[in-house]
Design a protein around this motif. Sequence first.
Motif, short mmCIF file in Angstrom:
data_model
loop_
_atom_site.label_atom_id
_atom_site.label_comp_id
_atom_site.label_asym_id
_atom_site.label_seq_id
_atom_site.Cartn_x
_atom_site.Cartn_y
_atom_site.Cartn_z
N ASP A 21 -2.80 8.41 2.58
CA ASP A 21 -1.35 8.52 2.69
C ASP A 21 -0.66 7.15 2.78
O ASP A 21 0.14 6.89 3.66
N VAL A 22 -0.97 6.27 1.83
CA VAL A 22 -0.44 4.91 1.83
C VAL A 22 0.84 4.84 0.99
O VAL A 22 0.87 5.27 -0.16
N THR A 23 1.87 4.27 1.58
CA THR A 23 3.12 3.99 0.87
C THR A 23 3.42 2.50 0.99
O THR A 23 3.48 1.98 2.12
N MET A 24 3.56 1.80 -0.11
CA MET A 24 3.91 0.38 -0.07
C MET A 24 4.51 -0.04 -1.41
O MET A 24 4.28 0.61 -2.44
N THR A 25 5.27 -1.11 -1.38
CA THR A 25 5.86 -1.67 -2.58
C THR A 25 5.42 -3.12 -2.71
O THR A 25 5.59 -3.91 -1.77
N ILE A 26 4.85 -3.47 -3.86
CA ILE A 26 4.43 -4.84 -4.14
C ILE A 26 5.39 -5.41 -5.17
O ILE A 26 5.40 -4.98 -6.33
N GLY A 27 6.22 -6.34 -4.74
CA GLY A 27 7.22 -6.91 -5.63
C GLY A 27 6.91 -8.33 -6.03
O GLY A 27 5.82 -8.85 -5.75
#
Length: 305
Positions: A21-27
């Motif tokens: 259940d991983v939520t992340m944003t790599i910008g």
Amino acid sequence: MTALILDRVSRWFGNVVAVNDVTMTIGPGVTGLLGPNGAGKSTLINLMSGFLAPSSGSVTLDGTPVRGNEGTYRHIGLVPEREAMYDFLTGREFVVACSELHGLTDPAAAARRALGTVGMEFAQDRRISTYSKGMRQRVKMAAALVHDPSALLLDEPFNGMDPRQRMELMDVLRRMGEEGRTVLFSSHILEEVEQLAGHIEVVVAGRHAASGDFRRIRRLMTDRPHRYLIRSGDDRALAAALIADPSTAGIEVDTAEGVLRVQAVDFPRFTELLPRVAREHGIRLRTVSPSDESLESVFSYLVSA
């Protein structure tokens, strides 16, 4: 502006949950991916690159699903930890083959440019079987860069490199981040992450544990006292004044080292209190140094939580 977004991603292998259940944003910029061995870092990188499909959730690049989408693969470069190279080829032949697989119009020129970026021109016509570990890493990097991706994913890229090679690769990654590309790398050497990454993502036991600048993460850990080393003109008077305030949980007067070791339980209040108390009592502050605001300390706290 390229962004990789993981939305409630899980991946399991049989009964083993590798990512939960991983939520992340790599910008854009350079992001360090941290976690203990077996935390799920390689699985996450394989999910972001499209090599693995999520068991649940979604992985997208600028809103487009990554897995099975040829268009997104053109924008992603991958440097895997495991080596899967054709040792009978020369470095140049290997990178040219990769550029041909991407359908580039001038594969030889693209390969030459990528090999130059990682400083491998001098050995490009030697067989890969003769390369050192560090040289093999750099050729993998050239293969990942040959199609000029906007997102670069690297799994333990500094393994086997000598200090000079490591610094040169750091410079390449730093420059790519400054150009606005999205660069994510995992490393078990915290010093490398601290030097290179402007942003960190931490995974522990397959779960997303923290995100952001590690100093900001440390300041959000309100359940752990902040530790400081302080040198002043009158350590005993300063200690007496600080310990009277509820923001200070404990003070050790280290006469041998000539420092105060302070534990502050209320970070905002303490940062206002210290200069005020010093001014009111006429005490000169010579050194105020956080002793547990390093990436190593933050990582240790997160892993042991």
